[in-house]
Design a protein around this motif. Structure first.
Motif, PDB file in Angstrom:
ATOM      1  N   THR A   1       0.836  -1.193   0.000  1.00  0.00           N
ATOM      2  CA  THR A   1       0.000   0.000   0.000  1.00  0.00           C
ATOM      3  C   THR A   1       0.876   1.250   0.000  1.00  0.00           C
ATOM      4  O   THR A   1       2.094   1.180   0.225  1.00  0.00           O
ATOM      5  N   GLU A   2       0.245   2.385  -0.232  1.00  0.00           N
ATOM      6  CA  GLU A   2       1.000   3.636  -0.224  1.00  0.00           C
ATOM      7  C   GLU A   2       1.660   3.866   1.137  1.00  0.00           C
ATOM      8  O   GLU A   2       2.807   4.279   1.231  1.00  0.00           O
ATOM      9  N   ARG A   3       0.934   3.603   2.212  1.00  0.00           N
ATOM     10  CA  ARG A   3       1.488   3.797   3.562  1.00  0.00           C
ATOM     11  C   ARG A   3       2.632   2.821   3.813  1.00  0.00           C
ATOM     12  O   ARG A   3       3.651   3.187   4.411  1.00  0.00           O
ATOM     13  N   GLU A   4       2.471   1.569   3.365  1.00  0.00           N
ATOM     14  CA  GLU A   4       3.552   0.596   3.547  1.00  0.00           C
ATOM     15  C   GLU A   4       4.811   1.022   2.794  1.00  0.00           C
ATOM     16  O   GLU A   4       5.929   0.817   3.283  1.00  0.00           O
ATOM     17  N   CYS A   5       4.635   1.616   1.631  1.00  0.00           N
ATOM     18  CA  CYS A   5       5.792   2.130   0.891  1.00  0.00           C
ATOM     19  C   CYS A   5       6.483   3.244   1.670  1.00  0.00           C
ATOM     20  O   CYS A   5       7.726   3.327   1.694  1.00  0.00           O
ATOM     21  N   GLU A   6       5.709   4.103   2.306  1.00  0.00           N
ATOM     22  CA  GLU A   6       6.292   5.175   3.117  1.00  0.00           C
ATOM     23  C   GLU A   6       7.085   4.600   4.281  1.00  0.00           C
ATOM     24  O   GLU A   6       8.216   5.032   4.565  1.00  0.00           O
ATOM     25  N   VAL A   7       6.503   3.611   4.956  1.00  0.00           N
ATOM     26  CA  VAL A   7       7.196   2.979   6.078  1.00  0.00           C
ATOM     27  C   VAL A   7       8.476   2.311   5.601  1.00  0.00           C
ATOM     28  O   VAL A   7       9.550   2.449   6.209  1.00  0.00           O
ATOM     29  N   LEU A   8       8.388   1.597   4.495  1.00  0.00           N
ATOM     30  CA  LEU A   8       9.547   0.884   3.966  1.00  0.00           C
ATOM     31  C   LEU A   8      10.653   1.856   3.575  1.00  0.00           C
ATOM     32  O   LEU A   8      11.843   1.603   3.812  1.00  0.00           O
ATOM     33  N   GLY A   9      10.276   2.985   3.003  1.00  0.00           N
ATOM     34  CA  GLY A   9      11.277   3.973   2.648  1.00  0.00           C
ATOM     35  C   GLY A   9      12.009   4.522   3.852  1.00  0.00           C
ATOM     36  O   GLY A   9      13.232   4.745   3.811  1.00  0.00           O
ATOM     37  N   LEU A  10      11.295   4.718   4.950  1.00  0.00           N
ATOM     38  CA  LEU A  10      11.931   5.236   6.161  1.00  0.00           C
ATOM     39  C   LEU A  10      12.795   4.179   6.831  1.00  0.00           C
ATOM     40  O   LEU A  10      13.825   4.498   7.446  1.00  0.00           O
ATOM     41  N   VAL A  11      12.413   2.925   6.681  1.00  0.00           N
ATOM     42  CA  VAL A  11      13.277   1.842   7.154  1.00  0.00           C
ATOM     43  C   VAL A  11      14.603   1.883   6.401  1.00  0.00           C
ATOM     44  O   VAL A  11      15.682   1.724   6.981  1.00  0.00           O
ATOM     45  N   ALA A  12      14.525   2.100   5.085  1.00  0.00           N
ATOM     46  CA  ALA A  12      15.742   2.174   4.269  1.00  0.00           C
ATOM     47  C   ALA A  12      16.628   3.334   4.696  1.00  0.00           C
ATOM     48  O   ALA A  12      17.858   3.276   4.530  1.00  0.00           O
ATOM     49  N   ASP A  13      16.032   4.365   5.253  1.00  0.00           N
ATOM     50  CA  ASP A  13      16.821   5.510   5.728  1.00  0.00           C
ATOM     51  C   ASP A  13      17.367   5.296   7.140  1.00  0.00           C
ATOM     52  O   ASP A  13      18.003   6.195   7.704  1.00  0.00           O
ATOM     53  N   GLY A  14      17.118   4.113   7.696  1.00  0.00           N
ATOM     54  CA  GLY A  14      17.702   3.768   8.994  1.00  0.00           C
ATOM     55  C   GLY A  14      16.914   4.204  10.206  1.00  0.00           C
ATOM     56  O   GLY A  14      17.435   4.172  11.334  1.00  0.00           O
ATOM     57  N   LEU A  15      15.655   4.612  10.034  1.00  0.00           N
ATOM     58  CA  LEU A  15      14.868   5.075  11.164  1.00  0.00           C
ATOM     59  C   LEU A  15      14.334   3.902  11.984  1.00  0.00           C
ATOM     60  O   LEU A  15      14.033   2.830  11.448  1.00  0.00           O
ATOM     61  N   SER A  16      14.214   4.117  13.286  1.00  0.00           N
ATOM     62  CA  SER A  16      13.627   3.117  14.181  1.00  0.00           C
ATOM     63  C   SER A  16      12.107   3.193  14.083  1.00  0.00           C
ATOM     64  O   SER A  16      11.554   4.131  13.485  1.00  0.00           O
ATOM     65  N   ASN A  17      11.431   2.209  14.718  1.00  0.00           N
ATOM     66  CA  ASN A  17       9.967   2.240  14.697  1.00  0.00           C
ATOM     67  C   ASN A  17       9.431   3.517  15.325  1.00  0.00           C
ATOM     68  O   ASN A  17       8.475   4.119  14.832  1.00  0.00           O
ATOM     69  N   ARG A  18      10.039   3.951  16.416  1.00  0.00           N
ATOM     70  CA  ARG A  18       9.570   5.161  17.081  1.00  0.00           C
ATOM     71  C   ARG A  18       9.773   6.382  16.176  1.00  0.00           C
ATOM     72  O   ARG A  18       8.894   7.246  16.085  1.00  0.00           O
ATOM     73  N   GLU A  19      10.927   6.437  15.513  1.00  0.00           N
ATOM     74  CA  GLU A  19      11.193   7.578  14.625  1.00  0.00           C
ATOM     75  C   GLU A  19      10.259   7.575  13.412  1.00  0.00           C
ATOM     76  O   GLU A  19       9.807   8.627  12.948  1.00  0.00           O
ATOM     77  N   ILE A  20       9.945   6.380  12.918  1.00  0.00           N
ATOM     78  CA  ILE A  20       9.005   6.284  11.803  1.00  0.00           C
ATOM     79  C   ILE A  20       7.624   6.748  12.235  1.00  0.00           C
ATOM     80  O   ILE A  20       6.940   7.498  11.524  1.00  0.00           O
ATOM     81  N   GLY A  21       7.215   6.303  13.424  1.00  0.00           N
ATOM     82  CA  GLY A  21       5.916   6.714  13.943  1.00  0.00           C
ATOM     83  C   GLY A  21       5.818   8.221  14.097  1.00  0.00           C
ATOM     84  O   GLY A  21       4.796   8.830  13.758  1.00  0.00           O
ATOM     85  N   ALA A  22       6.904   8.833  14.606  1.00  0.00           N
ATOM     86  CA  ALA A  22       6.893  10.284  14.773  1.00  0.00           C
ATOM     87  C   ALA A  22       6.832  10.995  13.424  1.00  0.00           C
ATOM     88  O   ALA A  22       6.106  11.996  13.263  1.00  0.00           O
ATOM     89  N   ALA A  23       7.563  10.458  12.435  1.00  0.00           N
ATOM     90  CA  ALA A  23       7.584  11.090  11.117  1.00  0.00           C
ATOM     91  C   ALA A  23       6.229  11.014  10.429  1.00  0.00           C
ATOM     92  O   ALA A  23       5.806  11.960   9.750  1.00  0.00           O
ATOM     93  N   LEU A  24       5.537   9.868  10.622  1.00  0.00           N
ATOM     94  CA  LEU A  24       4.265   9.665   9.935  1.00  0.00           C
ATOM     95  C   LEU A  24       3.062   9.958  10.832  1.00  0.00           C
ATOM     96  O   LEU A  24       1.920   9.838  10.384  1.00  0.00           O
ATOM     97  N   ARG A  25       3.345  10.304  12.104  1.00  0.00           N
ATOM     98  CA  ARG A  25       2.293  10.634  13.069  1.00  0.00           C
ATOM     99  C   ARG A  25       1.344   9.454  13.275  1.00  0.00           C
ATOM    100  O   ARG A  25       0.122   9.576  13.253  1.00  0.00           O
TER     101      ARG A  25
END
Length: 537
Positions: free
Chosen positions: A475-499
């Motif tokens: 999904t579009e949201r899963e792509c966003e999450v996956l992209g942030l994983v590739a940038d090395g972000l943790s789950n907490r940092e991803i959550g903060a970035a995507l609210r």
């Protein structure tokens, strides 16, 4: 007073100085029965230069008949040869081959003269090259040159030398072949040749050969010289169109897409009646400009090229990639390589596209194979364009394989070479990959600089940047999450970035891992980079 005699004199004088508009108008004002065989031939020649192909064929046929009636078989053979060539150029093979057969019958009945050489050039060189027999074309080129020497016809000698060069290029002897082509063209440009049709043909074949081997610098120079020659003529509608295709190809490379499309559309319209091959190439240029800009009408233009006999690959495969159909693009480019057979020059641009598509699809072995073949072709045909294409593909594969330290110098060299060739879009794409390489090596400053260069170039070019369709059902949201994983972000940092909550991030990751068949964040990050989903890209 004989009014028609005076008009006929004016027509002949205009034809003699290559004032084709005046010649055509004056010949057209004289009753047909007053025209001699020479008048009919001159009239046919004049209207051809004005792009009136139907009149050309009618008058050429009449001239051939008149020359035969007058007992002038050599002139009749020349007229038949021209009519045959023009029929073939518009795609009418039965009539074209019939007229060539008539020309051959006529020359077989007379002593050797220059027409023998010109007929041998077309049937022995052009047709052999068109059917993929460069060795046979080379033998024919030698015969053409020998006939020119025996008949003391310097133009024919130049044609033979030029043909030898083209055949050698196709045989892989690029440096020697291009040197012979240049030598022949120096003879053409430094002397006034009595056959402007032959001159124009040599210019066109020179540029087309340079384009085929991606010798972009040489192509640009000969296109410039051809345009200068055309400007010296009172009218040259036909050759203006032929040269216009090559100018459009260069404009496409240089990122001047609006002008490239405008010129190509003009050419497609003007040449559709009598040079269907060039009209097809013009439509392919139109399609490429639209694909690169992100326009929705690119597919229609590829269809127009295809309908005129031009294989629309690799553009059509790259269009499918642009529209997010990665699987379809991979299938399309694989079949394009099969269709290209063993013609390494035809396969070269398809290999470049195949490498890009395979990287996006995550099929790195296929990408490496395509890049390796492209490198081998560049070694056999060491021209500026092919060598740069090979370096760019090799660097892209190294980067996709996670070997950023090896990829960086290769991509840097490719970028420099693209700059030198004025290839604006390729420069931008290489800058994107350079940014990835620098980021992988931890140099965020250099990565940001390269990305800024790429974005600025895309902006100048007017590229509509579309987000690619999500692969593997993401999904579009899963792509966003996956992209942030590739940038090395943790789950907490991803959550903060995507609210979103950490728990929601974890749920997305579980779904992602299942869809892309992986079990670790490292593998997921690699997948994101390979599929163009990294958020920083």
């Amino acid at each position: 007073m004989d009014e028609h005699a005076d008009i006929l004199t004016q027509a002949r004088q205009a034809g003699a100085v290559q004032d084709w508009p005046t010649a055509a108008a004056r010949f057209g004002a004289v009753p047909g029965e007053r025209l001699s065989a020479d008048d009919l031939a001159a009239y046919s020649d004049a209207v051809w230069w004005l792009g009136r192909i139907d009149d050309t064929l009618r008058l050429g046929a009449a001239a051939c008949d008149a020359f035969e009636t007058d007992g002038r078989p050599a002139d009749a053979a020349w007229a038949a040869l021209m009519v045959g060539i023009f029929h073939l150029a518009r795609g009418d093979q039965p009539q074209g081959m019939g007229w060539l057969g008539r020309a051959e019958r006529l020359v077989n009945e007379i002593p050797e003269c220059p027409v023998h050489g010109y007929l041998a050039h077309f049937s022995g060189v052009e047709l052999q090259l068109m059917t993929g027999r460069p060795a046979a074309a080379l033998d024919a080129a030698h015969r053409v040159r020998d006939i020119g020497r025996r008949c003391h016809e310097p133009v024919l000698v130049a044609v033979g030398l030029h043909s030898e060069g083209r055949a050698l290029v196709r045989l892989g002897q690029v440096d020697r072949g291009l040197a012979l082509i240049d030598e022949a063209m120096v003879t053409v440009t430094n002397s006034r040749i009595s056959h402007p049709f032959v001159t124009g043909g040599l210019y066109c074949h020179t540029i087309a050969t340079c384009h085929a081997v991606a010798d972009l610098r040489r192509m640009a120079r000969w296109t410039e010289l051809t345009e200068r020659w055309l400007a010296s003529l009172p009218a040259a509608v036909a050759f203006d169109g032929l040269c216009g295709v090559h100018r459009a190809q260069l404009l496409l490379l240089n990122g001047e897409w609006d002008e490239a499309e405008r010129r190509a559309l003009e050419v497609a319209k003007s040449l559709d009646a009598h040079r269907i091959d060039y009209a097809a190439e013009a439509w392919y240029v139109v399609a490429e400009t639209r694909r690169l800009r992100g326009a929705s009408t690119a597919a229609e233009a590829y269809d127009e090229a295809h309908a005129r006999g031009r294989d629309p690959q690799p553009g059509r495969a790259l269009l499918r990639l642009r529209d997010g159909d990665v699987t379809g693009a991979a299938m399309s480019v694989r079949s394009a390589l099969v269709a290209a057979g063993n013609d390494s020059l035809r396969r070269a641009p398809i290999c470049a596209a195949a490498a890009d598509i395979a990287i996006v699809a995550g099929r790195l072995d296929d990408a490496a194979d395509a890049a390796s073949e492209l490198s081998a072709t560049a070694a056999s045909y060491p021209t500026s364009g092919l060598e740069t294409m090979a370096r760019a593909a090799h660097g892209a594969v190294l980067l996709a394989e996670g070997r950023a330290d090896e990829a960086l110098p290769v991509l840097r060299e490719a970028c420099r070479r693209w700059h030198e060739l004025g290839a604006a879009y390729e420069v931008a794409g290489t800058c994107v990959r350079l940014a990835e390489a620098y980021r992988a090596l931890g140099d965020e400053t250099s990565a940001a600089a390269e990305r800024a260069q790429a974005d600025a170039a895309y902006g100048r070019l007017g590229v509509l940047r579309r987000a690619p369709a999500a692969p593997d059902g993401l999904t579009e949201r899963e792509c966003e999450v996956l992209g942030l994983v590739a940038d090395g972000l943790s789950n907490r940092e991803i959550g903060a970035a995507l609210r979103i909550s950490d728990r929601t991030v974890a749920r997305h990751l579980t779904n992602i891992f299942h869809k892309i068949d992986t079990t670790s964040r490292t593998q997921a990050a690699r997948y994101a980079v390979d599929h163009g989903l990294a958020a920083s890209r």
